[in-house]
Design an enzyme around this catalytic site. Sequence first.
Site, short mmCIF file in Angstrom:
data_model
loop_
_atom_site.label_atom_id
_atom_site.label_comp_id
_atom_site.label_asym_id
_atom_site.label_seq_id
_atom_site.Cartn_x
_atom_site.Cartn_y
_atom_site.Cartn_z
N GLY A 171 0.82 -1.20 0.00
CA GLY A 171 0.00 0.00 0.00
C GLY A 171 0.86 1.25 0.00
O GLY A 171 2.08 1.19 -0.10
N ASP A 287 -10.12 8.69 2.14
CA ASP A 287 -9.26 7.97 1.20
C ASP A 287 -9.96 6.71 0.70
O ASP A 287 -9.37 5.62 0.64
CB ASP A 287 -7.93 7.61 1.87
CG ASP A 287 -6.83 7.31 0.85
OD1 ASP A 287 -6.99 7.71 -0.32
OD2 ASP A 287 -5.83 6.68 1.21
#
Length: 486
Positions: A171, A287
Site C-alpha cells: 500500500g 481515502d
Amino acid sequence: MCTRDLSKEDCNTCLSSYIPQIKNLGNGHQQGGVLLGMSCYLRFEVYPFYNFSAINADTSPPVSSPPDAIVRTSPPVSSVPGKSNKTATVIAAIAIPAVAAVVLLPVTCFCLRKRWVNKKRAKKINAKHRPVVLDGRDEQELPDAESLLFDLVTLKEATDDFSEANKLGQGGFGPVYKGVLDDGQQIAVKRLSGNSSQGLIELKNEVFLVAKLQHRNLVRLLGCCLQEQERLLVYEYLPNTSLDKFLFDSVRRRQLDWRSRYKIIEGIARGLLYLHEDSRLKIIHRDLKASNILLDGDMNPKISDFGLAKLFDIDETQGNTSQIAGTYGYMPPEYVRQGVFSTKLDVYSYGVLVLEIVTGRKNSGFHASENAPDLLTYVWQHWTGGTPLDLKDQSLDGDDFRTEEMLRCVHIGLLCVHEDPTQRPSMTSIVLMLNSYSSSLPAPSPPTYYFPSYMMNRVQSMIDESSSQKSEKTVNDASITEMDPR
C-alpha cells in the site's frame, strides 16, 4: 471536683465561682443541680450522693467543650446510691464525643486538603507528558489498550519474519503480510515502512478509530505493535485481499459477477452510512478507493485504512485544511481547490468507486477514448448519448445481470460526483436509492474534471514511468498524507 491539670488553688477558685450560682438555680425552688465547666464539676443534692468507692474507680471528671458552665438542675429524687453517678456518666458520654468531633474535624480537613493538593500536583506533572492528541481525543481513550498490544516476537513468528512468501500486497504506507498466530488465528499485519509518509499521528489515528468501530462492512482491528522502531497494525485476515486485485485484473474480474458487484456497492454504502451517521463518532474516511476495500471469503466488502480519517462532532458539518490528503481522482473539486472537506467528500469518492465497479475501468490512466480524458467524462458521454449500457464491464455476461440495477448504479454514481457538494446525496439517501425503486432519481449534472491538462499529462507520465520500472507504488496507490491533524 476539678480536672488534674488544675492546681489546688485554681480548683478552689473555679468551684468558688460556681457556688453563688447555686442560689440562682430555679429561683431557689430546685432541690438539686450540677454545674459543669471546662475544668470544674460542681454537684449538689438534698440527699447523700458521695460514693468514695465509685469516685476511686473513676476519678476522671466529665469534660465539656463550652467555655461557660453547663447547668443541670434535677428534681427531688429518692436517695438511691449510684443513681447520680449514672447521670454523670450520661453527661460524660455526650460531652466526650463532642470534644472528639471538635478535635478530629480540623485533622480531617487537613488530610482532605493534602490529598487534593497532591492530586492537583500529579495532574500538572501528567500534563507535561500528555499523549499526542488526535482531533481533540487522546490515546488514553483507547478501549482496553492493553488488549490491543501485540509482542513483536509474536508477530515475527506469525509472519515468518515478514517473509516475501507471506506478503499480501503493497500500500501507500507499507507492505501487508499474512500471519498465523499460535492458536491458529489468521491475521494481516500492516508494516509501516521506515520512509512511510504515515507518521505516528496517522498510526494512532487508525488504531484509535478502528478499535472503536464495529460494523460488518468495516475491517476489524485486532491490535498494534510499537517495538524496536517497528510500527505494525494487526487486522483480521480477509482471504480475497482488496477489490482492486479483482476489478482491474483481466482474469480475476470474471469472478466478480453482477450479484457480487451489486453486493459490494451496497456494502460500501452501508459502511459509509455507519461512519457518517450511525456510529457514536462522526467520521470522514478521506481515502475511499478500490485498494482500500477488502473482501472476505464471501466477497463481502470491508472499508479499511483509516490513517487519513477525520473526526467530526455530531453537529459539525464541514472543515477546512491547508494540506490536501487523499488520492487524486477520488477527491472532489472543493477539496482539491480550497481544502474544504465534509461527508460529501466520501460521497464523491463513493461515486467514482461505483462507476469503476460498473465499468471495470480505473479512474486514473484512462485510455478509453481520445475525447474522454477521464472516467467521469467517459461515463457522462455515454449517459447523455443514450448508450449507458455500453458502460458495462464486458466480463458481465450471464443470467444474473440486471440492466435496471446497473443503470441505477450509474445514475447514483453521477449524482455523487456532482460539482456542488450540496447537490450530492447523503449516504442515507444513497442506501435508500439502492434498496428502493419506488421513487425516481433526480437528473444528474455533468461532472467537472478539475485537473488542468498540463497536470493530467504529468500524472500520466508518472504512471507510465512507474509501470515501466515495475514500481510497487503508483500515483493511484500513494496517498498524500497530512502530518498535522485538523
